[in-house]
Each structure stands twice: as structure tokens, then as C-alpha cells.
Motif scaffolding. Structure first.
Motif, PDB file in Angstrom:
ATOM      1  N   ILE A  40       0.844  -1.208   0.000  1.00 26.40           N
ATOM      2  CA  ILE A  40       0.000   0.000   0.000  1.00 26.40           C
ATOM      3  C   ILE A  40       0.877   1.255   0.000  1.00 26.40           C
ATOM      4  CG2 ILE A  40      -1.652   1.349   1.377  1.00 26.40           C
ATOM      5  CD1 ILE A  40      -2.875  -1.321   2.297  1.00 26.40           C
ATOM      6  N   TYR A  41       1.924   1.209   0.833  1.00 24.11           N
ATOM      7  CA  TYR A  41       2.855   2.349   0.871  1.00 24.11           C
ATOM      8  C   TYR A  41       3.552   2.519  -0.481  1.00 24.11           C
ATOM      9  CZ  TYR A  41       2.482   2.941   5.961  1.00 24.11           C
ATOM     10  OH  TYR A  41       2.031   3.206   7.233  1.00 24.11           O
ATOM     11  N   ALA A  42       3.947   1.374  -1.077  1.00 30.72           N
ATOM     12  CA  ALA A  42       4.647   1.449  -2.365  1.00 30.72           C
ATOM     13  C   ALA A  42       3.749   2.026  -3.445  1.00 30.72           C
ATOM     14  CB  ALA A  42       5.131   0.057  -2.766  1.00 30.72           C
ATOM     15  N   ALA A  43       2.481   1.578  -3.457  1.00 27.19           N
ATOM     16  CA  ALA A  43       1.533   2.085  -4.456  1.00 27.19           C
ATOM     17  C   ALA A  43       1.293   3.581  -4.285  1.00 27.19           C
ATOM     18  CB  ALA A  43       0.224   1.320  -4.348  1.00 27.19           C
ATOM     19  N   ALA A  44       1.428   4.057  -3.021  1.00 23.86           N
ATOM     20  CA  ALA A  44       1.234   5.487  -2.744  1.00 23.86           C
ATOM     21  C   ALA A  44       2.529   6.277  -2.909  1.00 23.86           C
ATOM     22  CB  ALA A  44       0.673   5.659  -1.335  1.00 23.86           C
ATOM     23  N   GLY A  45       3.614   5.579  -3.271  1.00 24.32           N
ATOM     24  CA  GLY A  45       4.909   6.244  -3.452  1.00 24.32           C
ATOM     25  C   GLY A  45       5.597   6.586  -2.155  1.00 24.32           C
ATOM     26  N   LYS A  46       5.152   5.997  -1.053  1.00 27.79           N
ATOM     27  CA  LYS A  46       5.773   6.262   0.256  1.00 27.79           C
ATOM     28  C   LYS A  46       6.859   5.207   0.496  1.00 27.79           C
ATOM     29  CE  LYS A  46       1.779   8.511   2.381  1.00 27.79           C
ATOM     30  NZ  LYS A  46       2.457   9.749   2.767  1.00 27.79           N
ATOM     31  N   TRP A  47       7.977   5.391  -0.166  1.00 30.83           N
ATOM     32  CA  TRP A  47       9.034   4.378  -0.148  1.00 30.83           C
ATOM     33  C   TRP A  47       9.722   4.299   1.217  1.00 30.83           C
ATOM     34  CZ3 TRP A  47       8.295   1.288  -3.925  1.00 30.83           C
ATOM     35  CH2 TRP A  47       7.768   1.764  -5.137  1.00 30.83           C
ATOM     36  N   GLN A  48       9.793   5.408   1.924  1.00 34.10           N
ATOM     37  CA  GLN A  48      10.432   5.404   3.240  1.00 34.10           C
ATOM     38  C   GLN A  48       9.616   4.566   4.234  1.00 34.10           C
ATOM     39  OE1 GLN A  48      11.303   9.299   4.783  1.00 34.10           O
ATOM     40  NE2 GLN A  48      12.193   8.513   6.694  1.00 34.10           N
ATOM     41  N   GLU A  49       8.279   4.795   4.228  1.00 33.78           N
ATOM     42  CA  GLU A  49       7.401   4.013   5.099  1.00 33.78           C
ATOM     43  C   GLU A  49       7.455   2.531   4.732  1.00 33.78           C
ATOM     44  OE1 GLU A  49       6.740   6.824   3.761  1.00 33.78           O
ATOM     45  OE2 GLU A  49       5.726   8.196   5.159  1.00 33.78           O
ATOM     46  N   ARG A  50       7.533   2.269   3.423  1.00 32.32           N
ATOM     47  CA  ARG A  50       7.640   0.879   2.966  1.00 32.32           C
ATOM     48  C   ARG A  50       8.902   0.235   3.528  1.00 32.32           C
ATOM     49  NH1 ARG A  50      10.357  -1.989  -0.840  1.00 32.32           N
ATOM     50  NH2 ARG A  50       9.264  -3.741  -1.830  1.00 32.32           N
ATOM     51  N   SER A  51      10.009   0.987   3.490  1.00 33.57           N
ATOM     52  CA  SER A  51      11.285   0.468   4.002  1.00 33.57           C
ATOM     53  C   SER A  51      11.199   0.198   5.500  1.00 33.57           C
ATOM     54  CB  SER A  51      12.414   1.467   3.722  1.00 33.57           C
ATOM     55  OG  SER A  51      12.572   1.649   2.338  1.00 33.57           O
ATOM     56  N   MET A  52      10.459   1.036   6.216  1.00 29.35           N
ATOM     57  CA  MET A  52      10.310   0.833   7.673  1.00 29.35           C
ATOM     58  C   MET A  52       9.546  -0.454   7.971  1.00 29.35           C
ATOM     59  SD  MET A  52       9.465   4.737   8.894  1.00 29.35           S
ATOM     60  CE  MET A  52       9.069   4.229  10.558  1.00 29.35           C
ATOM     61  N   VAL A  53       8.525  -0.712   7.160  1.00 30.65           N
ATOM     62  CA  VAL A  53       7.757  -1.952   7.350  1.00 30.65           C
ATOM     63  C   VAL A  53       8.634  -3.166   7.065  1.00 30.65           C
ATOM     64  CG1 VAL A  53       5.802  -3.315   6.529  1.00 30.65           C
ATOM     65  CG2 VAL A  53       5.542  -0.862   6.846  1.00 30.65           C
ATOM     66  N   ARG A  54       9.416  -3.093   5.999  1.00 29.07           N
ATOM     67  CA  ARG A  54      10.318  -4.200   5.645  1.00 29.07           C
ATOM     68  C   ARG A  54      11.356  -4.414   6.736  1.00 29.07           C
ATOM     69  NH1 ARG A  54       8.607  -7.630   1.558  1.00 29.07           N
ATOM     70  NH2 ARG A  54       7.420  -6.403   0.055  1.00 29.07           N
ATOM     71  N   LYS A  55      11.850  -3.317   7.336  1.00 33.75           N
ATOM     72  CA  LYS A  55      12.837  -3.429   8.415  1.00 33.75           C
ATOM     73  C   LYS A  55      12.205  -4.069   9.651  1.00 33.75           C
ATOM     74  CE  LYS A  55      16.193  -0.720  11.046  1.00 33.75           C
ATOM     75  NZ  LYS A  55      15.849  -1.300  12.338  1.00 33.75           N
ATOM     76  N   LEU A  56      10.934  -3.687   9.907  1.00 32.01           N
ATOM     77  CA  LEU A  56      10.228  -4.290  11.032  1.00 32.01           C
ATOM     78  C   LEU A  56      10.092  -5.803  10.837  1.00 32.01           C
ATOM     79  CD1 LEU A  56       8.651  -3.783  13.666  1.00 32.01           C
ATOM     80  CD2 LEU A  56       6.592  -3.461  12.286  1.00 32.01           C
ATOM     81  N   MET A  57       9.846  -6.217   9.618  1.00 34.62           N
ATOM     82  CA  MET A  57       9.795  -7.655   9.302  1.00 34.62           C
ATOM     83  C   MET A  57      11.116  -8.329   9.613  1.00 34.62           C
ATOM     84  SD  MET A  57       7.674  -7.978   5.715  1.00 34.62           S
ATOM     85  CE  MET A  57       7.786  -9.760   5.685  1.00 34.62           C
ATOM     86  N   ASP A  58      12.198  -7.683   9.199  1.00 29.68           N
ATOM     87  CA  ASP A  58      13.532  -8.256   9.445  1.00 29.68           C
ATOM     88  C   ASP A  58      13.821  -8.341  10.934  1.00 29.68           C
ATOM     89  OD1 ASP A  58      13.928  -8.485   6.728  1.00 29.68           O
ATOM     90  OD2 ASP A  58      14.945  -6.548   6.546  1.00 29.68           O
ATOM     91  N   ASP A  59      13.468  -7.272  11.670  1.00 33.79           N
ATOM     92  CA  ASP A  59      13.733  -7.259  13.113  1.00 33.79           C
ATOM     93  C   ASP A  59      12.968  -8.359  13.831  1.00 33.79           C
ATOM     94  OD1 ASP A  59      15.346  -5.078  12.691  1.00 33.79           O
ATOM     95  OD2 ASP A  59      13.853  -3.579  13.316  1.00 33.79           O
ATOM     96  N   ARG A  60      11.742  -8.610  13.358  1.00 34.65           N
ATOM     97  CA  ARG A  60      10.906  -9.640  13.997  1.00 34.65           C
ATOM     98  C   ARG A  60      11.084 -11.018  13.356  1.00 34.65           C
ATOM     99  NH1 ARG A  60       5.081  -6.546  15.085  1.00 34.65           N
ATOM    100  NH2 ARG A  60       5.911  -4.977  16.523  1.00 34.65           N
ATOM    101  N   LYS A  61      11.994 -11.072  12.405  1.00 31.72           N
ATOM    102  CA  LYS A  61      12.310 -12.325  11.696  1.00 31.72           C
ATOM    103  C   LYS A  61      11.065 -12.938  11.049  1.00 31.72           C
ATOM    104  CE  LYS A  61      16.313 -13.339  14.600  1.00 31.72           C
ATOM    105  NZ  LYS A  61      16.951 -14.275  15.546  1.00 31.72           N
ATOM    106  N   VAL A  62      10.259 -12.059  10.466  1.00 30.77           N
ATOM    107  CA  VAL A  62       9.068 -12.499   9.736  1.00 30.77           C
ATOM    108  C   VAL A  62       9.456 -12.665   8.274  1.00 30.77           C
ATOM    109  CG1 VAL A  62       6.708 -11.941   9.048  1.00 30.77           C
ATOM    110  CG2 VAL A  62       7.544 -11.293  11.328  1.00 30.77           C
TER     111      VAL A  62
END
Length: 877
Positions: A717-739
Motif C-alpha cells: 500500500i505504501y509502495a503504491a502510494a509512493g511512500k518508499w520510506q514508510e515501505r522500508s520501515m515496514v520491511r525493516k520491522l519484518m527483518d527485526d521480527r524475523k518475519v
């Protein structure tokens, strides 16, 4: 009434005379004359049994010269009256006085030891037999065989029989009965054949014993042979033998043959009537059983405890509470209120009629005489009525009171999970050596399957020594439940290889396994053909499984053909057809099936309405979906569950009515679950609703923090809205939680082999040809005016790279492989684990037109049938 009163008065008067005479005679001089003692014994024998034994014992004890004849009479009386412990003590006292015994004494006391299951005392008596020179006595030898068999020392019983110099029909029958009592039914029949070949003529008890053993196995063929021998032996009219024949035929499922024996009988007793009624009950012919009971009452036959117990069981089967209560009153009036079997039957009847307070009252009244059967029946009653906690409490109380559970108890309590620990019960099962029992082993493997532990279930299955068809079917059902199609097919092949005949439940289980996404397309068809060969395809559970299997495997028309041919339909068939049409985008046909059910006033449940609302969802029928949801609540009094609300959220979300979807969530009578928020989040992704998408993702992540779908959809959803920074934060949260993100993959079956593809996959041996085919298709698609929709590429890369990403999606690779690996005109069917993207959906429509192929795609939401440039979903999914 006058005669009965006079007789009773006479007996009381006689008792008073004897009791007055006895102390008078004894006070003058102790009784020593054997003749005098015999006269006193004869006088006592004319009295009721309740008073004559104790008084006779007093006379015997005060005799200065105990007489063997009187001793034997007293011993026999104790034995006949079931006072076995007193009989054994009397024998020990008599022997300690140095008095000699005879063969009749030893035979009787051996019978007593058998009834007491006292093998130690039995062996001591055996030694006494040898010392007294009665080891070769035929009556004593027969009693020894009987004692050892009753105390489960089969080898010793057989050895005594083999060493007997003289054997008569009673000796043979004792060994036959021993084998039958210990479950050695095959040996029972073999011994009967051997006895017949040696020219020993069977008596009625011999026939009853053999027929009873064959009844336990349901062996109709051998039973017919024994029937023929009984006729030749002149016992075809003997009531005792005929009763055994009725029992054998009934338990073998040959109820007409049982009725033929019944009708041909000249003299019927209460056992005959009860056997015929019980036979109808066993074969689930409830009306015929009631009719037989009616004829029994017309015949004037007196009702016994056995008849009461059988008819009460019949009431339990059909949940006839009123008549069960009438029988309860009649049993009390007839003096059978304290009979254990009747009480247990009444307890079961009340349980099955959901009258648990009445059932527990019956159970409590049996305090002091409760056995494992009554405890198990009460536990089962609570479980049948959904009161698992009370069932578990009762099981624990039973164990504390020292009542040892049997295989029925364990099989019952294992269904109480999660209210009881399966591991604790398993440990207790191992300690009591029940793990290898077919019924307990089957219940255990089923319990482990339900918690997803297929590996332990398989080990338990292998440990069962004598696997019956129920155990095989349970293992098959277990594999089907956990989606192990290969395991189910392997078990079925092993079953056939071992010569076990599959039944309708076996076929139902393996066909359900073939409905799984990993199953080969042709496997289900092969089992369908096998069921036709064995004439089980029309069995309700098999045909219903076939409807489900074909619908889930993409062949909705075959499912419909099976559905139309069903002579009888259950709710599973109707629900499968409604859900099948819904999943295949044929909403109107699904609603036609539902309206057909309404016209026939058939029973419906919550699953029916899930299918109906889903059909409206996939077809975009919003108003109809709302109407059916209201119908669920107002017309059918079904309480909506989470799944129903999830369907309504999906209905509004797909139609873009996100506010109404939120309104449904806010008005739910319980907090929305993960499925509801996931549905809303997916809709927000499609509709590009960032604000609501963030809320849905937040709720979903709080409920299931390890579910990758929430993170992926939010980042998209963030990517479709062009919010690449927010998208990166979500991806980082996945990595931190090992999802870990679930990889998108597609698979296709060609020539009974399944091929799996990932996006950009180069591992396939035919990769070069696959990508060449994709390039060829790309050129032809461009010629038709196709332009890639790069909005579906959620990576911050150049447009040309986005187009390359799209062209290498897993479903396109699978379709390209199918086009080059199958003959022209063949339908291509693929499965994808995720939702097919919009661009791929458009491309597949065009490929179906270009190649002239029907293409069926099953994604995570539904089936898409592509043909001639169109899709069955109508671009609404």
C-alpha cells in the motif's frame, strides 16, 4: 392370589417348626446320625434359598461326624447361589479337618475358583486332585480345563485337556468355551471341526458356544456350516440352539436369516424374543424392533431385565425420551429398579436425550456398584452433550477411586481435547498396555492428527497390532486433514496390498485427501473409478466426497454431475455444491442450489450461509448478500459467527464499500479476528486506501505478529502510494521480527508429475524453451495492443525493469511450460498460493485467446476459468 398366600403361609409355618425343633433336639443330644442330618437337610431344602443355606450350614457345623454327601449338598448350594467365597472357605475348612473328598467335590470347588478368577487357589486344588487320585477323572479334568480358561491360563487349560485319558462332549465344550471367552474365535471353530471329525457328537451347549464365537466375528459362512450340522444332529428345533443362531445371524448382518429361524421355532422363550429385538437394534432397524416388542407383549411373554435393557437402548438410539421414562416406571414396578444393566441403559438413554441431570441421578444411585461400564457411559454422555469439563472431571474421579479404564473409556476421553492433555492420557494408555488396542490406537492417532502431529499419529498407527478397517480409515482421514495426499495414497495402497477390503469410509477419506492442492489431478479420478468397481460410489459419504473433490480440483461440472446422480443427499453435498459454484465464480448457480434447498425445506447450517454469502461476494451481488445475512439471523435463528461477519466484510470490501465494511466490524458482538482484518487490509490494498489500510494492518499485526501478509500488504500500500520510506520501515520491522515473506509460487501437473515455479525461476530443465515461449507470447501480446500495468510492480525501479518483473511471474512460467508440454487443445490447470495480480489476469485472458486453450487458475481467493479472452470472474475478484 389365595393359593399363593396359602403356599407362602405353609412355608413360613414349616420354617418356624424346624427352627423350634432344631434347638430342642440339639439340647438333648448333638445330632450325629447321618440319617437324622439328612432329614434336617431335606427339610431346609424345601424352604426359600435365602434361609435354607445358612440354617443347613448351622446343622453341618454342629455335627460331630461331618458327612461327605451333606457337605457336597451344602457346597453345591453355595455355588448355585453365587456365594463362591463362602463355598471356597467351606471347602478349605472341610479339608483341614482331614475329611476325604470325592470327584464331585473337586469339580464343584474348581468351578468356584474359576468364578472367583482365583488361579492360585485353582492350582492348589489341582494338586489336591492329583494327590487324591482324581487326575484322570473326566468330570474333574473338565472342571480343570474350565478353571484354567476362566483364569486366562489358556496354555494350562489346553495341556490338561490333551492329557485327559477320557474326554466326553462336556470336556470338548469346556475347551471350546474357554477359547471363545478369551477371544480365540478362529481356534474355537477349528476345535469344533476337529471334534466333529473325531466323531464326538455336539450337544446344544456346544453349538451355542461355537455360534457365539462366530457371532463375535460376524462370520456368516462358517455360521451357516454349523447351522447345517445342528440340523443334521437333530437340534434345529432346540430353543437354546435356535437362540444362538438368531444371535449369530443378527450380528453377521443377516437379519432376514435370523427372522427365518425365529419364525420356524415351535417354542420361544424370553431369550428368543430379546435376541430378535436386539438383532433389529444392532442392524439399526428400529421400527422393526418396536414391532417385535409389540408382538412379544401380545404373546404374553413376561418382561425380563434383558428385555427392558434392550428396549431402553432402542429408545436411546432414536432419542425417544417419553417411552424411556415409561419403561423406567415399569421396570421399577416390576422390581428391576436396581438391575445394573437397566440402570446403565437408562443412563445412556437420558444422556442421548440431553437430560444430563436425570442421567447423573441414575449414575449417583449406583454408588457402590459403579463399574467401568457405568463410568464410561456417564463420561460419554457429557462429551456427547458438549460438557467436556465435567467429562474430564469424572474421568479423573474414576481413576482416583481405583476404577481401571478400559479401551472404551480411553477411546471416549481422548475426544475431550483440548480440555484434557492428550500426552497424559497417552502415558496412562502405555502404562495400562492399551496402546496396541485397535480402538484406543485409532482414538490416539486421531487425537494427534487434530493437533497437527501427523508424525506421532503415524507411529501409533504402525504400533497397532491388529489393524481393523476403522484404524486404516482413521489414518487415511488424518493424512487428508493435514493435507498429506502422498501419505494417504501410500496408506491406501498398503491397505489393498495386505488384502483388506476398503469400505465406503476408506474411499471417502482417500478422496478427501485427493481434494488437497498438492494432489495429482488424476488421483481423485482413479479412486472414483475404483469406488465404481467396488460398487461403493453411490454410498452417501463417497458421493459427497466426490462432489467436494471435483469442486476443489477445478472440475465443477464433474462435481455437478455427481451431485445430480446422488440418490440421497446430505448437508455436506448441498454445501459443497453451493461453495463449489461460489469458488468458480458461478454465483447465480450457487444461489439456485440454495433456493432449491429452501423449497424442499431442507436443514441448513452456518456453513450453508457462508457458501451463499461467498457466492454473492464473488459475483458482486451486494444487496442479495445482505438479504441472505439477514435471513440467517431472522429466518433460521442461526447465530452469526466470525466467518459470517468476515464474509460480509469481504462482500462490502470487494464492492469498494469500505465504510460499510468498517460498520460491520464495529457492530460485531465480539472483537474482530485476524481473518476479518486481513480481508479488509487486502481490500484497502486493491482500493489504495492508505488510512484504513494502516488501521487494518495495525490490528492484524497485534493479533498475528508473525503473519507476513499484514506486513507485505501494508508495504505494498505504501509502495503504491509512493511512500518508499514508510515501505522500508515496514520491511525493516519484518527483518527485526524475523518475519519471512511467503514466496509466490505456482505449480502445474503434467503426465502425473507436478512442477513448481517461482518468479524468475531458472531451475527447470526446460527453462530455455519456457522463456523462449514467453518471449514469443510477449510479441503476440504486444501485437494485440497489450501494455503492461506496472502499478502491480511494487519496487522502486525503472519502468522497463517493472515490465520484466511482470513477465516472469510464477503463473506465467507455469502456463508457458503447460503450453509446450501438453498437446494442443488440452486444458491447462495451474494453482497459485497467492492472489493472481491484475496484470497477469489480463495476460492470461489474452493467452487463452491466442493459443485457443482453456486455462484454469486456482489462486488464494477462487478459481478463474479463462476461455476465448474472457474469465469466469468477470474481472471481479
Amino acid at each position: 392370589m389365595i393359593l399363593t398366600f396359602s403356599s407362602r403361609t405353609l412355608k413360613v409355618s414349616l420354617l418356624n417348626q424346624i427352627l423350634n425343633l432344631y434347638p430342642l433336639v440339639y439340647s438333648i443330644k448333638p445330632i450325629s446320625s447321618p440319617h437324622a442330618i439328612t432329614l434336617v437337610f431335606k427339610a431346609f431344602s424345601s424352604l426359600p434359598r435365602t434361609c435354607n443355606i445358612s440354617n443347613a450350614h448351622q446343622v453341618f457345623d454342629k455335627s460331630s461326624r461331618p458327612n461327605l454327601l451333606q457337605f457336597n449338598n451344602l457346597l453345591f448350594d453355595y455355588s448355585r447361589d453365587g456365594r463362591n467365597r463362602e463355598a471356597l472357605n467351606l471347602f478349605l475348612g472341610f479339608c483341614s479337618s482331614g475329611s476325604a473328598v470325592d470327584g464331585s467335590t473337586l469339580s464343584c470347588v474348581l468351578k468356584v475358583c474359576g468364578c472367583l478368577f482365583d488361579q492360585v487357589a485353582g492350582r492348589q486344588v489341582h494338586c489336591q486332585c492329583i494327590k487324591s487320585g482324581f487326575g484322570e477323572h473326566v468330570s474333574v479334568g473338565t472342571s480343570l480345563v474350565d478353571m484354567y480358561m476362566k483364569t486366562e491360563s489358556i496354555g494350562d487349560g489346553k495341556r490338561v485337556f490333551d492329557e485327559m485319558g477320557e474326554k466326553n462332549v462336556v470336556s470338548w465344550t469346556a475347551l471350546l468355551a474357554g477359547y471363545a471367552q478369551n477371544g480365540l474365535h478362529d481356534l474355537t471353530f477349528d476345535l469344533f471341526v476337529q471334534m466333529h471329525l473325531q466323531g464326538v457328537k455336539p450337544n446344544p451347549f456346544t453349538f451355542a458356544t461355537v455360534l457365539g464365537a462366530l457371532a463375535s466375528q460376524g462370520k456368516f459362512g462358517k455360521g451357516s456350516q454349523v447351522h447345517n450340522i445342528a440340523v443334521k444332529s437333530g437340534f434345529e428345533s432346540t430353543t437354546f440352539v435356535c437362540n444362538s443362531l438368531i444371535n449369530m445371524y443378527s450380528k453377521s448382518g443377516m437379519i432376514r436369516d435370523a427372522r427365518a429361524v425365529f419364525d420356524a421355532m415351535e417354542n420361544r422363550d424370553v431369550v428368543t424374543w430379546n435376541g430378535m429385538i436386539a438383532g433389529y437394534v444392532t442392524n439399526r432397524l428400529d421400527l422393526e424392533a418396536f414391532e417385535m416388542f409389540y408382538f412379544m407383549r401380545l404373546s404374553g411373554e413376561k418382561l425380563t431385565q434383558s428385555v427392558f435393557a434392550t428396549i431402553v437402548k432402542l429408545c436411546a438410539n432414536i432419542k425417544e425420551l417419553g417411552f424411556a421414562r415409561q419403561l423406567h416406571c415399569r421396570a421399577l414396578k416390576s422390581g428391576f429398579g436396581f438391575d445394573q444393566n437397566i440402570r446403565t441403559a437408562l443412563m445412556v438413554a437420558y444422556s442421548k436425550c440431553s437430560e444430563m441431570d436425570e442421567a447423573f441421578k441414575m449414575f449417583s444411585m449406583m454408588e457402590g456398584v459403579q463399574n467401568v461400564v457405568t463410568w464410561t457411559a456417564m463420561i460419554s454422555g457429557y462429551l456427547q452433550n458438549g460438557v467436556k469439563e465435567k467429562a474430564v472431571h469424572l474421568f479423573c474421579q474414576m481413576c482416583r477411586e481405583g476404577v481401571r479404564p478400559n479401551h472404551f473409556t480411553y477411546s471416549t476421553i481422548l475426544t475431550a481435547q483440548p480440555s484434557i492433555s492428550i500426552f497424559q492420557v497417552h502415558a496412562q494408555v502405555i502404562k495400562t498396555n492399551y496402546e496396541k488396542s485397535p480402538s484406543v490406537g485409532t482414538a490416539l492417532l486421531d487425537a494427534y492428527v487434530k493437533i497437527g502431529n501427523g508424525e506421532t499419529a503415524a507411529k501409533i498407527f504402525e504400533s497397532i497390532e491388529e489393524k481393523d478397517i476403522v484404524a486404516w480409515s482413521a489414518m487415511l482421514a488424518g493424512y487428508a486433514q493435514i493435507g498429506e495426499t502422498e501419505g494417504a495414497v501410500k496408506i491406501f495402497r498398503q491397505l489393498v496390498k495386505e488384502g483388506i477390503k476398503p469400505n465406503e469410509f476408506t474411499f471417502s477419506s482417500v478422496i478427501h485427501a485427493c481434494a488437497g492442492p498438492t494432489a495429482a489431478v488424476e488421483q481423485g479420478k482413479q479412486f472414483h473409478a475404483f469406488s465404481i468397481k467396488t460398487r461403493l460410489n453411490n454410498a452417501l459419504c463417497v458421493s459427497s466426497a466426490l462432489v467436494t473433490m471435483y469442486a476443489k480440483r477445478g472440475n465443477i461440472e464433474s462435481a455437478n454431475e455427481v451431485f445430480k446422480r446422488q440418490g440421497e443427499r446430505d448437508l455436506i453435498s448441498w454445501n459443497s455444491m453451493i461453495s463449489g459454484f461460489a469458488q468458480h465464480g458461478q454465483g447465480k448457480r450457487a444461489l439456485e442450489i440454495f433456493e432449491n434447498m429452501r423449497q424442499q425445506q431442507l436443514e441448513m447450517d452456518g456453513i450453508t450461509f457462508i457458501g451463499v454469502i461467498s457466492a454473492c461476494t464473488h459475483a458482486g451481488l451486494v444487496e442479495e448478500g445482505q438479504r441472505y445475512f439477514n435471513m440467517l439471523v431472522n429466518n433460521y435463528d442461526i447465530q452469526p459467527k466470525m466467518e459470517h461477519y468476515s464474509c460480509m466484510v469481504d462482500l462490502y470490501s470487494r464492492a469498494g464499500m469500505l465504510e460499510k465494511a468498517m460498520d460491520i466490524i464495529n457492530k460485531m458482538p465480539f472483537p474482530a479476528g485476524a481473518t476479518v482484518w486481513r480481508t479488509l487490509l487486502a481490500a484497502c490494498h486493491v482500493r489504495r486506501n492508505l488510512e484504513l489500510g494502516e488501521l487494518a494492518a495495525q490490528k492484524l499485526i497485534s493479533l498475528e505478529p508473525q503473519d507476513s501478509a499484514a506486513y507485505v500488504l501494508l508495504s505494498n500500500i505504501y509502495a503504491a502510494a509512493g511512500k518508499w520510506q514508510e515501505r522500508s520501515m515496514v520491511r525493516k520491522l519484518m527483518d527485526d521480527r524475523k518475519v519471512k515473506k511467503e514466496a509466490g509460487y505456482s505449480w502445474i501437473e503434467v503426465k502425473n508429475k507436478t512442477y513448481t515455479f517461482l518468479a524468475g525461476d531458472l531451475s527447470h530443465p526446460m527453462s530455455e524453451r519456457i522463456y523462449a515461449k514467453l518471449k514469443e507470447l510477449s510479441i503476440r501480446l504486444t501485437e494485440m495492443g497489450y501494455q503492461p500495468d506496472t502499478n502491480y510492480v511494487l519496487h522502486d525501479v525503472e519502468e522497463e525493469h517493472k515490465a520484466a518483473f511482470l513477465s516472469q511471474h510464477s503463473e506465467r512460467l507455469a502456463i508457458a511450460f503447460g503450453l509446450i508440454a501438453t498437446p494442443p487443445g488440452t486444458t491447462i490447470q495451474i494453482i497459485k498460493n497467492l492472489r493472481v495480480c491484475g496484470d497477469c489476469h489480463n495476460v492470461i485472458k489474452l493467452i487463452s485467446l491466442i493459443e485457443g486453450r482453456d486455462i484454469v487458475v486456482r489462486d488464494s481467493n477462487r478459481f478463474h476459468h479463462f476461455k476465448g479472452g474472457l474469465c469466469s470472474c468477470g474481472d471481479y475478484w
